[in-house]
Design a protein around this motif. Structure first.
Motif, PDB file in Angstrom:
ATOM      1  N   PRO A  13      -5.751   2.857  -3.363  1.00  0.00           N
ATOM      2  CA  PRO A  13      -6.189   3.155  -1.987  1.00  0.00           C
ATOM      3  C   PRO A  13      -7.708   3.176  -1.815  1.00  0.00           C
ATOM      4  O   PRO A  13      -8.217   2.786  -0.759  1.00  0.00           O
ATOM      5  N   ASP A  62       4.864 -11.642   3.429  1.00  0.00           N
ATOM      6  CA  ASP A  62       3.517 -11.824   3.964  1.00  0.00           C
ATOM      7  C   ASP A  62       2.444 -11.878   2.874  1.00  0.00           C
ATOM      8  O   ASP A  62       1.259 -12.048   3.196  1.00  0.00           O
ATOM      9  N   LYS A  76      -2.104  -1.624  -1.985  1.00  0.00           N
ATOM     10  CA  LYS A  76      -2.369  -2.843  -1.229  1.00  0.00           C
ATOM     11  C   LYS A  76      -2.046  -4.063  -2.095  1.00  0.00           C
ATOM     12  O   LYS A  76      -2.627  -4.238  -3.170  1.00  0.00           O
ATOM     13  N   HIS A 102       5.873   1.675  -2.749  1.00  0.00           N
ATOM     14  CA  HIS A 102       4.491   2.105  -2.513  1.00  0.00           C
ATOM     15  C   HIS A 102       3.736   1.099  -1.645  1.00  0.00           C
ATOM     16  O   HIS A 102       2.816   1.469  -0.908  1.00  0.00           O
ATOM     17  N   ILE A 103       4.113  -0.169  -1.739  1.00  0.00           N
ATOM     18  CA  ILE A 103       3.497  -1.176  -0.877  1.00  0.00           C
ATOM     19  C   ILE A 103       3.977  -0.987   0.561  1.00  0.00           C
ATOM     20  O   ILE A 103       3.191  -1.000   1.512  1.00  0.00           O
ATOM     21  N   LYS A 104       5.277  -0.776   0.713  1.00  0.00           N
ATOM     22  CA  LYS A 104       5.839  -0.616   2.056  1.00  0.00           C
ATOM     23  C   LYS A 104       5.334   0.657   2.741  1.00  0.00           C
ATOM     24  O   LYS A 104       5.208   0.706   3.971  1.00  0.00           O
ATOM     25  N   SER A 105       5.033   1.687   1.935  1.00  0.00           N
ATOM     26  CA  SER A 105       4.515   2.935   2.507  1.00  0.00           C
ATOM     27  C   SER A 105       3.020   2.869   2.768  1.00  0.00           C
ATOM     28  O   SER A 105       2.445   3.787   3.363  1.00  0.00           O
ATOM     29  N   GLY A 106       2.362   1.789   2.311  1.00  0.00           N
ATOM     30  CA  GLY A 106       0.926   1.634   2.525  1.00  0.00           C
ATOM     31  C   GLY A 106       0.062   2.312   1.476  1.00  0.00           C
ATOM     32  O   GLY A 106      -1.170   2.343   1.612  1.00  0.00           O
ATOM     33  N   LYS A 107       0.677   2.836   0.420  1.00  0.00           N
ATOM     34  CA  LYS A 107      -0.091   3.547  -0.603  1.00  0.00           C
ATOM     35  C   LYS A 107      -0.776   2.593  -1.598  1.00  0.00           C
ATOM     36  O   LYS A 107      -1.756   2.959  -2.229  1.00  0.00           O
ATOM     37  N   VAL A 113      -1.835  -5.434  -7.290  1.00  0.00           N
ATOM     38  CA  VAL A 113      -2.048  -4.368  -6.305  1.00  0.00           C
ATOM     39  C   VAL A 113      -3.328  -3.613  -6.631  1.00  0.00           C
ATOM     40  O   VAL A 113      -3.721  -3.507  -7.803  1.00  0.00           O
ATOM     41  N   ASN A 148      -9.612  -7.705  -0.321  1.00  0.00           N
ATOM     42  CA  ASN A 148      -8.580  -8.210   0.579  1.00  0.00           C
ATOM     43  C   ASN A 148      -7.838  -9.435   0.060  1.00  0.00           C
ATOM     44  O   ASN A 148      -6.781  -9.776   0.585  1.00  0.00           O
ATOM     45  N   ALA A 169      -8.908  -0.499  -1.754  1.00  0.00           N
ATOM     46  CA  ALA A 169      -8.257  -1.347  -0.757  1.00  0.00           C
ATOM     47  C   ALA A 169      -9.174  -1.825   0.373  1.00  0.00           C
ATOM     48  O   ALA A 169      -9.114  -3.005   0.757  1.00  0.00           O
TER      49      ALA A 169
END
Length: 326
Positions: A133, A237, A222, A215-220, A130, A140, A136
């Motif tokens: 932010p 995914d 990547k 934290h991944i699901k909340s977008g905090k 990961v 990619n 990120a």
């Protein structure tokens, strides 16, 4: 008189035979101590308590979790290795004391290849790479990470939960496989490492999936890639390292259950059966899988072979990376 003596002799033989065939005790006839060599509240502690609660219900005895943290898990592991092999002391631990600490700590007071009776690998989870932010938008995929490391050798920071931890060793393996080098930033545990990662103080990290999934699901954070041999069910995914073009990066953090050496065969059989029943309980299975953990539940023989394989693998990585416990 002769008949009386013959009858007495036969009775003595019968009693002796009965004594030899009768079990010394019906395990468990008292409480069992379950040593967790890490602080309360972490993944290993959670797994130990869930399994211990179930074992207590099955065997109608207390299975008491006792946290003995320190020295990469070796303090608690040493206590178990020195305990009698009678089934009243168990060890629930991550891979650290089983396959990592022996290569990091000189004079380790136990030998994991000789001093334990291996029962089962309870669960496993891949690590996930990961990035924070701030980084990120620029990173990619795995190739972007490699390019960044080559452009800034030794300066891209990787947070870990400590020297010799699963996340540290995964980072070292990644650097060795890609011919790169990052800046290792060790923390005293996974929580502060993730906190600084979220805050942008460090660039990236290989963390257990179950640790960072919120934290991944909340977008905090990547996710870039997972280290499993297949995609994680909770991150469908996110590609594996192999899918991203990097072979030989299959790494799992795992928690195993062991006892001291010389565990009686009948106790070993009962314990293993009890643990399997616990792991298959729907409430336990849901608790673990919802957190991103994968149930393993292999046999004592399979765990013993797996321990030997992991022991050799991480020895090579540690020596190649010049990793120390400090």
């Amino acid at each position: 008189m002769k008949a009386l003596k013959t009858a007495a002799a036969a009775l003595c033989v019968g009693i002796a035979t009965l004594g030899a065939s009768a079990p010394a005790f019906a395990w468990p006839d008292k409480s069992v101590t379950v040593i967790v060599p890490f602080p309360a509240g972490g993944s290993t502690d959670t797994i130990a308590r869930a399994v211990s609660n179930h074992l207590g219900e099955q065997f109608k005895q207390s299975f008491v979790v006792d946290n003995k943290a320190g020295a990469t898990g070796s303090i608690g592991a040493t206590q178990v290795a020195r305990a009698p092999g009678d089934g009243y002391t168990l060890l629930v631990a991550s891979l650290a004391p089983f396959v990592v600490a022996p290569h990091l700590i000189k004079g380790l007071p136990y030998d994991p290849t000789k001093d334990f009776t291996y029962l089962t690998v309870a669960v496993q989870t891949p690590n996930v790479l990961v990035v924070n932010p701030n980084l990120a938008p620029k990173v990619n995929n795995v190739q972007d990470v490699i390019a960044l490391l080559k452009a800034k050798p030794g300066t891209v920071s990787f947070a870990t939960s400590g020297a010799g931890s699963s996340d540290h060793l995964t980072a070292e393996l990644f650097w060795q496989k890609t011919g790169t080098k990052g800046l290792h930033i060790p923390y005293k545990g996974g929580a502060p490492a993730v906190t600084d990662l979220l805050g942008g103080q460090v660039d990236m990290s290989f963390q257990n999936v179950n640790t960072v999934i919120p934290h991944i699901k909340s977008g905090k954070l990547k996710p870039i890639a997972v280290t499993g041999d297949k995609r994680s069910p909770v991150l469908p995914d996110v590609p594996t390292m192999a899918e991203a073009g990097l072979q030989g990066m299959e790494v799992y953090a795992w928690q195993g259950i062991a006892a001291p050496k010389n565990l009686p065969a009948d106790v070993k059989t009962k314990l293993h059966a009890g643990i399997m029943k616990a792991l298959k309980d729907p409430s336990v299975t849901k608790q673990f899988t919802d957190a991103g953990l994968e149930i393993v539940g292999n046999s004592p023989e399979e765990f013993t072979k797996f321990q030997a394989k992991e022991f050799a693998r991480w020895k090579q990585v540690i020596e190649a990376g010049g990793i120390t416990a400090n």
